[in-house]
Design a protein around this motif. Structure first.
Motif, PDB file in Angstrom:
ATOM      1  N   ASP A 192       0.852  -1.181   0.000  1.00 24.35           N
ATOM      2  CA  ASP A 192       0.000   0.000   0.000  1.00 24.35           C
ATOM      3  C   ASP A 192       0.897   1.245   0.000  1.00 24.35           C
ATOM      4  OD1 ASP A 192      -2.923   1.124   0.974  1.00 24.35           O
ATOM      5  OD2 ASP A 192      -1.257   2.226   1.869  1.00 24.35           O
ATOM      6  N   VAL A 193       0.618   2.197  -0.850  1.00 27.94           N
ATOM      7  CA  VAL A 193       1.486   3.367  -0.984  1.00 27.94           C
ATOM      8  C   VAL A 193       1.529   4.168   0.311  1.00 27.94           C
ATOM      9  CG1 VAL A 193       1.898   5.514  -2.248  1.00 27.94           C
ATOM     10  CG2 VAL A 193       1.106   3.478  -3.473  1.00 27.94           C
ATOM     11  N   ASP A 194       0.373   4.365   0.955  1.00 26.76           N
ATOM     12  CA  ASP A 194       0.351   5.113   2.215  1.00 26.76           C
ATOM     13  C   ASP A 194       1.140   4.390   3.303  1.00 26.76           C
ATOM     14  OD1 ASP A 194      -1.206   7.124   1.114  1.00 26.76           O
ATOM     15  OD2 ASP A 194      -3.092   6.186   1.724  1.00 26.76           O
ATOM     16  N   LEU A 195       1.013   3.057   3.341  1.00 26.23           N
ATOM     17  CA  LEU A 195       1.772   2.278   4.317  1.00 26.23           C
ATOM     18  C   LEU A 195       3.272   2.420   4.056  1.00 26.23           C
ATOM     19  CD1 LEU A 195       2.106   0.221   6.586  1.00 26.23           C
ATOM     20  CD2 LEU A 195       1.713  -1.598   4.897  1.00 26.23           C
TER      21      LEU A 195
ATOM     22  N   ARG B   3       4.807   4.888   2.675  1.00 28.30           N
ATOM     23  CA  ARG B   3       5.222   6.231   3.080  1.00 28.30           C
ATOM     24  C   ARG B   3       5.411   6.298   4.602  1.00 28.30           C
ATOM     25  NH1 ARG B   3       5.104  10.608   0.541  1.00 28.30           N
ATOM     26  NH2 ARG B   3       4.301  11.723   2.365  1.00 28.30           N
ATOM     27  N   SER B   4       4.491   5.707   5.339  1.00 25.28           N
ATOM     28  CA  SER B   4       4.591   5.703   6.789  1.00 25.28           C
ATOM     29  C   SER B   4       5.842   4.964   7.248  1.00 25.28           C
ATOM     30  CB  SER B   4       3.336   5.060   7.389  1.00 25.28           C
ATOM     31  OG  SER B   4       3.452   4.917   8.788  1.00 25.28           O
TER      32      SER B   4
ATOM     33  N   GLN C  62      -8.142  -0.632  -4.128  1.00 30.50           N
ATOM     34  CA  GLN C  62      -7.313   0.509  -4.483  1.00 30.50           C
ATOM     35  C   GLN C  62      -7.100   0.576  -5.987  1.00 30.50           C
ATOM     36  OE1 GLN C  62      -3.976  -0.783  -2.056  1.00 30.50           O
ATOM     37  NE2 GLN C  62      -4.361   0.855  -0.597  1.00 30.50           N
TER      38      GLN C  62
ATOM     39  N   ARG D 208      -0.861  -0.409  -6.402  1.00 29.98           N
ATOM     40  CA  ARG D 208       0.053  -0.708  -5.321  1.00 29.98           C
ATOM     41  C   ARG D 208       1.360   0.030  -5.621  1.00 29.98           C
ATOM     42  NH1 ARG D 208      -2.287  -2.702  -1.019  1.00 29.98           N
ATOM     43  NH2 ARG D 208      -0.822  -4.392  -0.521  1.00 29.98           N
TER      44      ARG D 208
ATOM     45  N   ASP E 265       3.422  10.568  -5.652  1.00 37.14           N
ATOM     46  CA  ASP E 265       3.038  10.063  -4.327  1.00 37.14           C
ATOM     47  C   ASP E 265       4.221   9.831  -3.403  1.00 37.14           C
ATOM     48  OD1 ASP E 265       0.356  10.128  -4.925  1.00 37.14           O
ATOM     49  OD2 ASP E 265       0.266   8.042  -5.587  1.00 37.14           O
ATOM     50  N   VAL E 266       5.421   9.748  -3.952  1.00 38.62           N
ATOM     51  CA  VAL E 266       6.611   9.508  -3.130  1.00 38.62           C
ATOM     52  C   VAL E 266       7.672  10.572  -3.373  1.00 38.62           C
ATOM     53  CG1 VAL E 266       6.228   7.019  -2.942  1.00 38.62           C
ATOM     54  CG2 VAL E 266       7.535   7.918  -4.878  1.00 38.62           C
TER      55      VAL E 266
END
Length: 372
Positions: A243-246, A248-249, A281, A284, A293-294
């Motif tokens: 997951d992209v948000d994961l 990033r975290s 989603q 990925r 996004d990154v």
């Protein structure tokens, strides 16, 4: 019937059919020694060993084994043809094991690793750790480690981290839980490699193995183990099922990320489309189309959408390691010695393709030397 469910059903059927062939197995054939080329692979595993094989059940702690893997002479780059019936191994075409030695605990593993490192020149005493992905048997990961080490001519010692995948196309939920279970084992392995005296460690992870890798790095940062993190001279995520948000975290907690930090992505990765559909989603991490996004992270995205995976990579989920064109390119471009050069992120810019830099991140749209 709910209309949106039909594409997901079709994709799952494709995935199931792709996994219906006989699974890879470890075949010990000492007589095959010398027929092909031999690669030594040290393995740390959190799979239970029983009935003469490594299964799918989870092992608390780590077991260690040393293997010599025969790379058969009759094969295309990127191709791994394992034995699927132990009664009919063919050393000319099959990946085989010519030697297997159980290592009694972490201290014995460290000693074996030190012996392997001592056979290398002082500037090549690094360790490549490969972390396999979803739907892998023990043999799948073992042979793939040997193939990557051999085809990409990576110096140093190859180590495989074998976490307990179900080895089943319908075992995605089990594998996602196992990826969390396996993070402690990878953290321990990295600590043991550091204790062995290796100069540098390169982490190469595929698919769901990227989740295992990111979690282990996160834990090392939280534990204040800079001695281990400082030995990591590169991280390569191939088709990461994250997951992209994961991601990033995780990356912000690990900060600073080991460098270079390279992510292979592809818009042709059908397996990641399935994963995205299952999780509701659009994409990925391994198939995002834009660096936006990154962009605030110090990472390099290499888009390999123009490359097709090897003959057995029907879902195009491992083109970075199975595409003969990709292997040819990376062999010929000396700047992509990602595993050994701290400035490789900058050097990657001379590869054939388009380079886009957005804030801290770089995205490279890689092109084959000859168009497919």
């Amino acid at each position: 019937m709910y209309r949106a469910s039909r594409p997901i059903v079709v994709l799952v059927l494709v995935l199931v059919l792709a996994g219906c062939a006989g699974r890879a197995m470890v075949a010990l054939v000492p007589g095959a020694l010398g027929i092909g080329q031999s690669e030594t692979v040290l393995v740390a595993s959190t799979r239970v060993f029983e009935d003469g094989d490594w299964g799918t059940e989870r092992l608390e702690g780590l077991s260690f084994v040393s293997f010599d893997v025969n790379i058969p002479p009759d094969r295309e780059p990127g191709q791994v043809e394992p034995v699927r019936d132990r009664r009919t191994p063919d050393p000319a075409t099959n990946f085989l094991v010519t030697r297997a030695e159980a290592l009694d605990g972490a201290s014995t593993f460290r000693a074996a690793l030190q012996r392997e490192l001592a056979t290398r020149p002082s500037d090549q005493r690094e360790v490549m750790v490969f972390v396999h992905g979803f739907n892998n048997t023990f043999a799948d990961g073992l042979y793939r480690t040997a193939q990557i080490r051999h085809d990409f001519q990576i110096p140093g010692v190859a180590v495989h981290y074998a976490w307990p995948s179900a080895g089943n196309a319908l075992g995605y939920a089990y594998d996602r839980d196992s990826a969390l279970f396996a993070r402690d084992g990878l953290e321990t392995l990295l600590r043991e490699i550091t204790a062995s005296g290796s100069n540098r460690i390169v982490l190469v992870a595929h698919s769901l193995g990227s989740s295992v890798t990111m979690e282990a790095l996160r834990q090392l940062r939280i534990a204040g183990r800079d001695d281990v993190l400082n030995r990591i001279s590169g991280v390569i995520l191939m088709s990461p099922d994250l997951d992209v948000d994961l991601f990033r975290s995780q990356a912000m907690r690990i900060d600073p990320l080991p460098q270079p930090f390279v992510i292979f992505t592809s818009q042709r990765d059908r397996a990641l489309r399935i994963s995205a559909a299952i999780t509701g989603q659009r994409s990925r991490l391994g198939n995002i189309g834009t660096v936006d996004d990154v962009a605030d992270l110090n990472v390099t995205l290499i888009d390999i959408s123009e490359f097709r995976g090897g003959a057995r990579d029907g879902l195009n989920h491992f083109a970075a390691a199975t595409s003969p064109a990709m292997i040819q390119l990376l062999q010929q471009v000396a700047a992509v010695d990602i595993s050994l050069q701290r400035d490789a992120t900058q050097n990657l810019g001379i590869l054939p393709g388009t380079v886009l830099t957005v804030r801290n991140a770089t995205q490279i749209f890689l092109q084959p030397l000859t168009q497919p």
